[in-house]
Design a protein around this motif. Structure first.
Motif, mmCIF file in Angstrom:
data_model
loop_
_atom_site.group_PDB
_atom_site.id
_atom_site.type_symbol
_atom_site.label_atom_id
_atom_site.label_comp_id
_atom_site.label_asym_id
_atom_site.label_seq_id
_atom_site.Cartn_x
_atom_site.Cartn_y
_atom_site.Cartn_z
ATOM 1 N N GLU A 10 3.214 -1.774 -3.780
ATOM 2 C CA GLU A 10 2.749 -1.625 -2.404
ATOM 3 C C GLU A 10 3.825 -1.871 -1.356
ATOM 4 O OE1 GLU A 10 -0.842 -3.127 0.558
ATOM 5 O OE2 GLU A 10 0.013 -4.505 -0.905
ATOM 6 N N ARG A 11 4.870 -2.653 -1.666
ATOM 7 C CA ARG A 11 5.821 -3.063 -0.619
ATOM 8 C C ARG A 11 6.377 -1.850 0.113
ATOM 9 N NH1 ARG A 11 8.074 -6.831 2.072
ATOM 10 N NH2 ARG A 11 6.724 -8.369 1.066
ATOM 11 N N LEU A 12 6.174 -1.855 1.433
ATOM 12 C CA LEU A 12 6.562 -0.741 2.284
ATOM 13 C C LEU A 12 7.903 -0.969 2.974
ATOM 14 C CD1 LEU A 12 3.060 -0.280 3.974
ATOM 15 C CD2 LEU A 12 3.962 0.938 1.978
ATOM 16 N N GLY A 13 8.318 -2.240 3.067
ATOM 17 C CA GLY A 13 9.560 -2.570 3.749
ATOM 18 C C GLY A 13 9.770 -4.072 3.734
ATOM 19 N N PRO A 14 10.784 -4.575 4.439
ATOM 20 C CA PRO A 14 11.130 -5.996 4.389
ATOM 21 C C PRO A 14 10.303 -6.893 5.308
ATOM 22 C CG PRO A 14 12.718 -4.818 5.728
ATOM 23 C CD PRO A 14 11.791 -3.783 5.171
ATOM 24 N N GLY A 15 9.440 -6.346 6.138
ATOM 25 C CA GLY A 15 8.720 -7.147 7.121
ATOM 26 C C GLY A 15 7.587 -7.966 6.529
ATOM 27 N N LEU A 16 6.954 -8.775 7.400
ATOM 28 C CA LEU A 16 5.844 -9.627 6.971
ATOM 29 C C LEU A 16 4.699 -8.826 6.371
ATOM 30 C CD1 LEU A 16 5.583 -12.225 9.897
ATOM 31 C CD2 LEU A 16 6.344 -12.649 7.552
ATOM 32 N N TRP A 17 4.479 -7.629 6.896
ATOM 33 C CA TRP A 17 3.376 -6.808 6.409
ATOM 34 C C TRP A 17 3.870 -5.673 5.520
ATOM 35 C CZ3 TRP A 17 -1.092 -8.889 6.346
ATOM 36 C CH2 TRP A 17 -1.410 -9.865 7.300
ATOM 37 N N GLY A 18 4.897 -5.986 4.730
ATOM 38 C CA GLY A 18 5.386 -5.005 3.764
ATOM 39 C C GLY A 18 4.429 -4.793 2.613
ATOM 40 N N GLU A 19 3.532 -5.778 2.382
ATOM 41 C CA GLU A 19 2.513 -5.663 1.334
ATOM 42 C C GLU A 19 1.165 -6.076 1.932
ATOM 43 O OE1 GLU A 19 3.546 -7.499 -2.512
ATOM 44 O OE2 GLU A 19 5.567 -7.760 -1.718
ATOM 45 N N PRO A 20 0.606 -5.273 2.811
ATOM 46 C CA PRO A 20 -0.602 -5.702 3.541
ATOM 47 C C PRO A 20 -1.789 -6.028 2.648
ATOM 48 C CG PRO A 20 -0.144 -3.358 3.884
ATOM 49 C CD PRO A 20 1.058 -3.941 3.231
ATOM 50 N N LEU A 21 -2.087 -5.176 1.683
ATOM 51 C CA LEU A 21 -3.248 -5.413 0.824
ATOM 52 C C LEU A 21 -3.000 -6.592 -0.106
ATOM 53 C CD1 LEU A 21 -6.059 -4.359 0.346
ATOM 54 C CD2 LEU A 21 -5.141 -2.767 -1.354
ATOM 55 N N ASN A 22 -1.789 -6.675 -0.656
ATOM 56 C CA ASN A 22 -1.461 -7.815 -1.511
ATOM 57 C C ASN A 22 -1.520 -9.130 -0.743
ATOM 58 O OD1 ASN A 22 -1.059 -6.159 -3.699
ATOM 59 N ND2 ASN A 22 1.177 -6.193 -3.601
ATOM 60 N N ALA A 23 -1.160 -9.085 0.545
ATOM 61 C CA ALA A 23 -1.195 -10.301 1.365
ATOM 62 C C ALA A 23 -2.629 -10.699 1.699
ATOM 63 C CB ALA A 23 -0.383 -10.088 2.639
ATOM 64 N N VAL A 24 -3.419 -9.748 2.180
ATOM 65 C CA VAL A 24 -4.770 -10.061 2.656
ATOM 66 C C VAL A 24 -5.679 -10.514 1.513
ATOM 67 C CG1 VAL A 24 -6.854 -9.039 3.649
ATOM 68 C CG2 VAL A 24 -4.627 -8.596 4.682
ATOM 69 N N GLY A 65 0.346 -20.128 -1.435
ATOM 70 C CA GLY A 65 1.651 -19.787 -1.997
ATOM 71 C C GLY A 65 1.803 -18.301 -2.252
ATOM 72 N N SER A 66 0.766 -17.692 -2.804
ATOM 73 C CA SER A 66 0.829 -16.251 -3.050
ATOM 74 C C SER A 66 0.882 -15.480 -1.740
ATOM 75 C CB SER A 66 -0.386 -15.818 -3.880
ATOM 76 O OG SER A 66 -0.314 -14.449 -4.211
ATOM 77 N N GLY A 67 0.139 -15.966 -0.737
ATOM 78 C CA GLY A 67 0.195 -15.323 0.572
ATOM 79 C C GLY A 67 1.585 -15.383 1.176
ATOM 80 N N LEU A 68 2.244 -16.522 1.023
ATOM 81 C CA LEU A 68 3.618 -16.657 1.527
ATOM 82 C C LEU A 68 4.555 -15.677 0.833
ATOM 83 C CD1 LEU A 68 3.931 -20.543 1.778
ATOM 84 C CD2 LEU A 68 3.935 -18.916 3.680
ATOM 85 N N PHE A 69 4.396 -15.547 -0.485
ATOM 86 C CA PHE A 69 5.298 -14.659 -1.207
ATOM 87 C C PHE A 69 5.094 -13.199 -0.826
ATOM 88 C CE2 PHE A 69 6.323 -12.139 -5.085
ATOM 89 C CZ PHE A 69 7.697 -12.225 -4.956
ATOM 90 N N HIS A 70 3.841 -12.798 -0.681
ATOM 91 C CA HIS A 70 3.572 -11.388 -0.388
ATOM 92 C C HIS A 70 3.804 -11.028 1.081
ATOM 93 C CE1 HIS A 70 2.341 -10.155 -4.353
ATOM 94 N NE2 HIS A 70 1.605 -11.245 -4.460
ATOM 95 N N THR A 71 4.126 -12.018 1.907
ATOM 96 C CA THR A 71 4.523 -11.724 3.288
ATOM 97 C C THR A 71 6.025 -11.930 3.483
ATOM 98 O OG1 THR A 71 3.817 -13.979 3.891
ATOM 99 C CG2 THR A 71 2.283 -12.176 4.346
ATOM 100 N N LEU A 72 6.512 -13.108 3.084
ATOM 101 C CA LEU A 72 7.929 -13.417 3.288
ATOM 102 C C LEU A 72 8.831 -12.841 2.206
ATOM 103 C CD1 LEU A 72 7.531 -17.150 4.365
ATOM 104 C CD2 LEU A 72 7.730 -15.137 5.832
#
Length: 214
Positions: A10-24, A65-72
């Motif tokens: 899913e990662r779309l780029g280096p930003g915080l929302w590079g993995e929006p679904l994985n993060a949410v 922790g998982s949220g941090l990884f999938h955003t940062l």
């Protein structure tokens, strides 16, 4: 500027929302934790049990922790992702062996040590791969099978059911990159949703069956 760790489809780029679904979808762990806290309010024995409280706290930490990884997507965030998971596995293993299987402390610690060595060795030998979580699945099946078929303990069936959900979850995690071309959003988000169910189920099992004599 540090490059984001890119491990998932899913990662779309280096930003915080590079993995929006994985993060949410990490909110599923937070929801599981909230439901467990609600259960604690109804169960005085579980509420007085430090080990059970530790499991509930770890469910929240897994989500954070998982949220941090999938955003940062940094190295330290990766550690924040995997360490709470490892601690949950090891603590639950010890509690299951002492409270459900009625092993002596040294026997339970031996079992925990074996799992720890395998969980540590897998990343060193093969990189952090699905094989690492295969150890956790094997431990769940082994303990659950022993309790259900060997001891006729009611926790055995519940642990085996959780292992079944975890096996499906692991299949989705494995399929994430291979299916990337056909499914750009990936399947890792399903790993989060199903694992929230697994952690909730395992912790509730400990609350119900593991605090009767605690």
């Amino acid at each position: 500027m540090n490059r984001a760790i890119d491990l998932y489809c899913e990662r779309l780029g280096p930003g915080l929302w590079g993995e929006p679904l994985n993060a949410v979808t990490n909110l599923a762990f937070i929801l599981a934790g909230i439901l467990l806290v609600a259960a604690l309010r109804r169960d005085a024995a579980a509420r007085r049990d430090p080990a059970v409280l530790g499991l509930v706290a770890l469910v929240f930490l897994v989500g954070i922790g998982s949220g941090l990884f999938h955003t940062l997507a940094t190295v330290w965030a990766a550690l924040a992702d995997v360490i709470p998971v490892a601690l949950f596995i090891l603590l639950y293993m010890y509690l299951a062996l002492t409270r459900f299987a009625a092993l002596a402390r040294w026997g339970a610690l031996t079992g925990v040590a074996v799992v720890l060595v395998l969980v540590t060795a897998m990343p060193l030998a093969f990189g952090f791969s699905v094989a690492t979580y295969g150890v956790a699945l094997a431990a769940m099946l082994g303990v659950g099978g022993f309790l259900h078929f060997g001891r006729r303990h009611p926790a055995g069936r519940r642990i085996l059911a959780a292992a079944g959900v975890f096996a499906l979850s692991l299949a989705f995690r494995t399929a994430d990159l291979p299916l990337c071309a056909a499914l750009p959003v990936g399947t890792h988000f399903l790993w989060h949703l199903l694992n929230a169910v697994v952690l909730y189920s395992l912790t509730r099992t400990m609350m119900v069956e593991g605090t009767k004599k605690a």
